[in-house]
Write a protein that holds these residues in place. Structure first.
Motif, short mmCIF file in Angstrom:
data_model
loop_
_atom_site.label_atom_id
_atom_site.label_comp_id
_atom_site.label_asym_id
_atom_site.label_seq_id
_atom_site.Cartn_x
_atom_site.Cartn_y
_atom_site.Cartn_z
N PHE A 118 0.82 -1.21 0.00
CA PHE A 118 0.00 0.00 0.00
C PHE A 118 0.86 1.27 0.00
O PHE A 118 0.44 2.29 -0.54
CB PHE A 118 -0.99 -0.02 1.16
N GLY A 119 2.05 1.22 0.58
CA GLY A 119 2.96 2.35 0.49
C GLY A 119 3.40 2.60 -0.95
O GLY A 119 3.44 3.73 -1.43
N GLY A 120 3.72 1.50 -1.66
CA GLY A 120 4.09 1.62 -3.07
C GLY A 120 2.93 2.12 -3.91
O GLY A 120 3.11 2.95 -4.82
N LEU A 121 1.74 1.62 -3.62
CA LEU A 121 0.55 2.07 -4.34
C LEU A 121 0.32 3.56 -4.10
O LEU A 121 0.03 4.32 -5.04
CB LEU A 121 -0.68 1.26 -3.90
N ALA A 122 0.47 3.99 -2.85
CA ALA A 122 0.29 5.42 -2.52
C ALA A 122 1.29 6.27 -3.30
O ALA A 122 0.92 7.32 -3.86
CB ALA A 122 0.46 5.65 -1.02
N TRP A 123 2.54 5.83 -3.35
CA TRP A 123 3.56 6.59 -4.07
C TRP A 123 3.22 6.70 -5.55
O TRP A 123 3.30 7.78 -6.13
CB TRP A 123 4.92 5.92 -3.88
N GLN A 124 2.82 5.60 -6.18
CA GLN A 124 2.48 5.63 -7.60
C GLN A 124 1.25 6.49 -7.86
O GLN A 124 1.18 7.19 -8.87
CB GLN A 124 2.25 4.21 -8.12
#
Length: 182
Positions: A118-124
């Motif tokens: 979810f951190g990676g998704l937020a960044w993207q």
């Protein structure tokens, strides 16, 4: 499963600050209320669109866009709550013979994986929101800014990542009595 205080937050045996519990309860209720309002709005949009199309041969302009945005809002509003409560879908095939240490390792690893995902998704989503804002992307029928939806999704994804990260340290492993073989 994990034990929880009345506000819904997992506990690790240490006393929780009452204000923290109240704040979490308010945030959970607020997100649930907003998601329920979106369900109601989705119902109204669908009703008006179907009645307009079938009775008057005039569908609601932008109904598809509104439906997509309302579904997006409902979905992303619930992600942090699901992560915080540990209510996501999990299939544990071999819990009945694992030690408490292995269950703790699994809990930490799963929460770490959720936080990273979810951190990676937020960044993207932030990157895509910046691009959409720069391009001036809007929805075709209603002209709503797509960047707003992307930034909302990024905020909720970051909140979900935080919930997973906090569960690594705050949630106790399930008690052996909670684990039942198939």
């Amino acid at each position: 499963m994990t034990s929880s205080v009345p506000g819904g937050a997992p506990q690790n045996g240490a006393p929780m600050n009452r204000n923290d519990s109240v704040a979490r309860g308010v945030l959970e209720r607020l997100s649930t209320l907003l998601a329920c309002a979106m369900v109601l709005a989705l119902t109204v949009v669908t009703l008006v669109d179907v009645l307009g199309r079938d009775l008057f041969d005039k569908p609601l302009r932008g109904a598809t866009e509104l439906t997509e945005l309302l579904l997006l809002g409902m979905t992303f509003l619930f992600y942090p709550r699901i992560a915080w409560r540990g209510a996501h879908i999990a299939v544990d095939l071999f819990d009945w013979f694992r030690s408490p240490l292995l269950r703790t390792i699994q809990r930490v690893a799963c929460n770490l994986l959720g936080a990273i995902a979810f951190g990676g998704l937020a960044w993207q989503l932030v990157l895509n929101g910046v691009k959409a804002e720069g391009y001036g992307d809007v929805t075709p029928s209603l002209g709503l800014h797509l960047s707003w939806a992307l930034w909302f999704m990024a905020l909720m994804s970051a909140t979900t990542a935080l919930a997973f990260a906090l569960r690594m340290f705050l949630a106790p492993p399930p008690a052996p009595s909670d684990v039942q073989p198939l």
